[in-house]
Motif scaffolding. Structure first.
Motif, short mmCIF file in Angstrom:
data_model
loop_
_atom_site.label_atom_id
_atom_site.label_comp_id
_atom_site.label_asym_id
_atom_site.label_seq_id
_atom_site.Cartn_x
_atom_site.Cartn_y
_atom_site.Cartn_z
N PRO A 117 0.78 -1.28 -0.12
CA PRO A 117 0.15 0.03 0.16
C PRO A 117 1.00 1.40 -0.12
CG PRO A 117 -0.94 -1.60 1.51
CD PRO A 117 0.44 -2.21 1.15
N ASP A 118 2.01 1.27 0.66
CA ASP A 118 2.81 2.47 0.72
C ASP A 118 3.59 2.88 -0.68
OD1 ASP A 118 4.42 0.15 0.93
OD2 ASP A 118 5.75 1.12 2.38
N GLU A 119 3.55 1.81 -1.32
CA GLU A 119 4.13 2.01 -2.66
C GLU A 119 3.39 2.28 -3.77
OE1 GLU A 119 5.65 -1.92 -4.15
OE2 GLU A 119 7.48 -1.91 -2.25
N ALA A 120 1.97 2.37 -3.67
CA ALA A 120 0.84 2.84 -4.54
C ALA A 120 0.93 4.21 -4.98
CB ALA A 120 -0.62 2.44 -3.96
N PRO A 121 1.02 5.22 -4.14
CA PRO A 121 1.49 6.59 -4.56
C PRO A 121 2.56 6.85 -5.29
CG PRO A 121 1.05 6.29 -2.24
CD PRO A 121 1.40 4.97 -2.52
N VAL A 122 3.82 6.14 -5.17
CA VAL A 122 4.89 6.28 -6.04
C VAL A 122 4.56 5.67 -7.33
CG1 VAL A 122 7.35 5.78 -6.33
CG2 VAL A 122 6.51 6.35 -4.06
N ILE A 123 4.02 4.52 -7.50
CA ILE A 123 3.89 3.92 -8.79
C ILE A 123 2.68 4.66 -9.42
CG2 ILE A 123 2.94 1.84 -9.94
CD1 ILE A 123 3.92 0.20 -7.20
N ALA A 124 1.80 5.17 -8.87
CA ALA A 124 0.69 6.01 -9.45
C ALA A 124 1.45 7.12 -10.21
CB ALA A 124 -0.32 6.34 -8.51
N ARG A 125 2.17 7.80 -9.48
CA ARG A 125 2.89 8.89 -10.04
C ARG A 125 3.89 8.66 -11.36
NH1 ARG A 125 3.47 10.46 -4.60
NH2 ARG A 125 5.74 9.81 -4.67
N GLN A 126 4.56 7.39 -10.95
CA GLN A 126 5.38 6.96 -12.12
C GLN A 126 4.42 6.67 -13.37
OE1 GLN A 126 7.25 3.64 -9.87
NE2 GLN A 126 9.13 4.69 -9.90
N LEU A 127 3.45 5.95 -13.23
CA LEU A 127 2.76 5.69 -14.29
C LEU A 127 1.87 6.96 -15.04
CD1 LEU A 127 0.88 2.58 -13.00
CD2 LEU A 127 2.59 2.47 -14.78
N VAL A 164 6.42 1.17 -19.26
CA VAL A 164 5.90 0.55 -18.18
C VAL A 164 6.78 -0.44 -17.79
CG1 VAL A 164 4.10 -0.47 -17.12
CG2 VAL A 164 3.39 1.43 -18.62
N ASN A 165 7.10 -1.32 -19.02
CA ASN A 165 7.99 -2.50 -18.78
C ASN A 165 9.29 -1.98 -17.93
OD1 ASN A 165 7.19 -5.06 -19.28
ND2 ASN A 165 7.22 -4.48 -21.11
N ARG A 166 10.06 -0.99 -18.40
CA ARG A 166 11.32 -0.32 -17.80
C ARG A 166 11.05 -0.26 -16.30
NH1 ARG A 166 13.22 3.61 -22.82
NH2 ARG A 166 13.93 1.74 -24.10
N LEU A 167 9.92 0.25 -15.72
CA LEU A 167 9.71 0.45 -14.40
C LEU A 167 10.11 -0.92 -13.54
CD1 LEU A 167 6.35 2.57 -14.26
CD2 LEU A 167 8.57 3.26 -14.33
N GLY A 168 9.61 -1.83 -13.98
CA GLY A 168 10.15 -3.30 -13.38
C GLY A 168 9.22 -3.56 -12.20
N VAL A 169 7.99 -2.89 -12.27
CA VAL A 169 7.08 -3.01 -11.14
C VAL A 169 6.43 -4.33 -11.00
CG1 VAL A 169 5.36 -2.13 -9.55
CG2 VAL A 169 7.09 -0.53 -10.82
N PRO A 170 6.79 -5.38 -10.06
CA PRO A 170 6.02 -6.56 -9.91
C PRO A 170 4.52 -6.28 -9.76
CG PRO A 170 7.81 -6.50 -8.46
CD PRO A 170 7.84 -5.18 -8.81
N GLY A 171 3.63 -7.19 -10.32
CA GLY A 171 2.13 -6.85 -10.21
C GLY A 171 1.65 -6.11 -11.40
N LEU A 172 2.53 -5.58 -12.17
CA LEU A 172 1.81 -4.82 -13.31
C LEU A 172 1.91 -5.70 -14.51
CD1 LEU A 172 3.48 -1.17 -13.24
CD2 LEU A 172 1.20 -2.10 -12.25
#
Length: 588
Positions: A117-127, A164-172
């Protein structure tokens, strides 16, 4: 010493040199040779191992890069879906030009269970940095939801997928999808309509044929010609801008088949970007809007009277004074203040003469005739956006009078064009259609609703209106244009507003053998210096129709005719009325 003794001595002397030094040298040479042979064997084995490793790596690269059999494990995963989920047939015009099609795209979704949950804001901004139209607050909330499957965006470009692939975020993860696109944008928007994100039809042809288009590989062919559509929209837009109108509509119909070759409504919208469309832009003025069409209805009124058998072209009606009925008064815009023959009533656009003609023939005859030519029912068009006509109930005598000149009844432009096509195509009613009709002869069967003689008379009368009456600005030399102007005051809060006009012109050509009906309508046009302040149909709509006819004739390579040639003139000639031959009817 004998020879044998000498030879034996040489052998003995020779063997005397095979001492320790000789044996040592031979042993060293043998060891060196063995070491060299071992090294050579090791090099061969190493080379073979290297070659095998190279082949394995090369094969793996071919498998992943070319065959694509293995997804990336350390970035977003691509999920395959059932292709039938998005399959949808193309929509094309009568010549096969694509009006609506599907393009492959990717949808981005997430497995929020493996996103902290604490990663959600960061990932949202990255996307959001990759996908500009992404809803950041909404995305942050979805990523923190803990749900196994949530869409984040449904239409990614290839470049966005890479980023988006380059972000390397698991779960996307990515899902193969299709986006419905409209190559001509707003040009055919009111006819085609649009779909939602899941390719469900929302309006127009897309909605009406939603089930037929799903899972089909066969394109749906429409009657429209995108070239005609373009010229029609262009001329309407120019007039709408020039006369500061709030809207416009126009159409082109093949009178032999009922096919709509063009139908445009302004303002319009881009179905590729529906979020920017206003309600006014989405509204289809051509088929959904119903209007009091003014003096264009005098064509129907005249045809009704002639077809009844009770009126002929030599009859005349009293137009010397305004007609008073109860608290109403019917008058003429440019009164002649005399008896007018049937042709003169149409050419001079006399409200008084038309009203007296309708009264003479009768309410029931009027109602029956309007029903036969499609004025009392919605147009049978293949889109949901079709308006029902507004007809009086009860149908009183005053309604009979006002309907004769296009007030007190409201119909759509498609209905009017359908009715006028019937008047001039020989008297055959054919439902209007947006689908291409296949006919080897070029003529589609229909229902006869008026006499051929009535149709012949109406062609001659419409030609006379253009040559001698209010339709002169629609003249296109060589193409025998006939038509009728219409100018009606709009009702605002139950009262007619004098300066709020619905100005129109409907025409057909060539009148000696009609092929097309062309209609143009402007909503609340304003007069200009060039029109001397007039905003009537003859000034603002007739020039639009003339321009469209000129381009249409050129597009379809229709040769002009010599309008002075006797056979051409005879085809649209009105019978001469001898002095004293005029029969006066119904003076009351």
């Amino acid at each position: 010493m004998t020879r044998s003794q000498i030879a034996g001595r040489k052998v003995t002397e020779s063997n005397a040199y095979d001492g320790p030094e000789r044996r040592t040298r031979l042993r060293i040479e043998g060891d060196a040779k063995q070491a060299m042979e071992t090294g050579r064997n090791r090099l061969v084995v190493g080379g073979l191992l290297f070659a095998m490793a190279f082949l394995v790596v090369a094969g793996r690269l071919i498998e992943v890069g070319v065959l694509g059999t293995t997804p990336e494990r350390n970035t977003a995963t691509i999920w395959d879906v059932d292709p039938d989920r998005f399959a949808r047939a193309d929509i094309v015009d009568r010549n096969g030009v694509v009006l609506a099609t599907n393009l492959p795209t990717r949808a981005l979704f997430a497995d929020a269970r493996i996103i902290a949950p604490d990663e959600a804001p960061v990932i949202a901004r990255q996307l959001a940095g990759i996908i500009p139209d992404l809803d950041v607050p909404g995305t942050r909330k979805r990523l923190a939801s803990g749900r196994a499957f949530i869409y984040l965006h449904r239409d990614l470009t290839p470049a966005q997928v890479v980023e988006v692939n380059r972000l390397g975020v698991p779960g996307l993860n990515f899902e193969d999808a299709e986006a419905r696109v409209y190559p001509h944008g707003r040009l055919v928007s009111h006819v085609i309509g649009l779909t939602d994100i899941d390719n469900n039809g929302l309006a127009g042809i897309e909605k009406r044929f939603d089930d037929d288009l799903r899972g089909s590989n066969k394109p749906l062919k429409l009657s429209l010609d995108v070239r005609v559509q373009n010229m029609l929209r262009e001329e309407l837009y120019k007039a709408m801008t020039e006369f500061s109108a709030i809207g416009a509509a126009g159409l082109v119909m093949d009178v032999r088949t009922g096919e709509l070759i063009g139908m445009s409504s302004l303002p319009d919208f881009d179905p590729n970007n529906i979020e920017t469309a206003t309600e006014e832009a989405i509204f289809n003025r051509g088929s959904l809007g119903v209007y009091e069409m003014g003096s264009t209805f005098k064509l129907l009124n005249t045809a009704m009277a002639l077809d009844s058998g009770r009126v002929n072209l030599s009859n005349a009606f009293d137009a010397r004074h305004p007609l008073k009925v109860a608290r109403f008064q019917i008058s003429d815009y440019h009164a002649k203040n005399r008896w007018l023959t049937v042709p003169e009533i149409l050419v001079y656009s006399s409200n008084v003469g038309s009203a007296r003609m309708a009264k003479f023939v009768g309410t029931q005859t009027q109602r029956d005739f309007l029903g036969k030519v499609g004025m009392l029912k919605p147009a049978a068009l293949e889109i949901p956006e079709v308006g029902a006509p507004l007809i009086p109930s009860p149908w009183r005598d005053i309604n009979t009078l006002t309907i004769s000149f296009g007030h007190g009844i409201a119909v759509s432009p498609v209905q009017l064009a359908n009715g006028i096509s019937t008047l001039i195509n020989g008297g055959i009613y054919r439902d209007a259609t947006l689908l291409a009709r296949n006919s080897g002869s070029g003529v589609v069967a229909g229902t006869r609703v008026i006499k051929p003689s009535t149709s012949d008379a109406m062609r001659a009368l419409m030609r006379a209106v253009v040559m001698e009456g209010t339709g002169k600005k629609a003249i296109v030399p060589g193409y025998m244009v006939g038509g009728k102007t219409g100018t009606a005051e709009k009702q605002v809060n139950g009262r007619y507003k004098r300066k709020a006009l619905m100005s129109s012109f409907i025409a057909a050509f060539p009148m000696q053998d009609p092929r097309y009906v062309v209609l143009a309508m402007l909503d609340e046009p304003k007069g200009t210096k060039a029109t001397f302040g007039y905003a009537t149909g003859g000034w603002v709509a007739a020039p639009v129709v003339g321009a469209v006819i000129r381009k249409l004739a050129h597009l379809y390579a229709m040769p002009p005719v010599d309008e002075t040639e006797p056979t051409v003139l005879q085809a649209v000639a009105l019978p001469a009325i001898e002095p004293g031959g005029m029969l006066k009817l119904a003076s009351y």
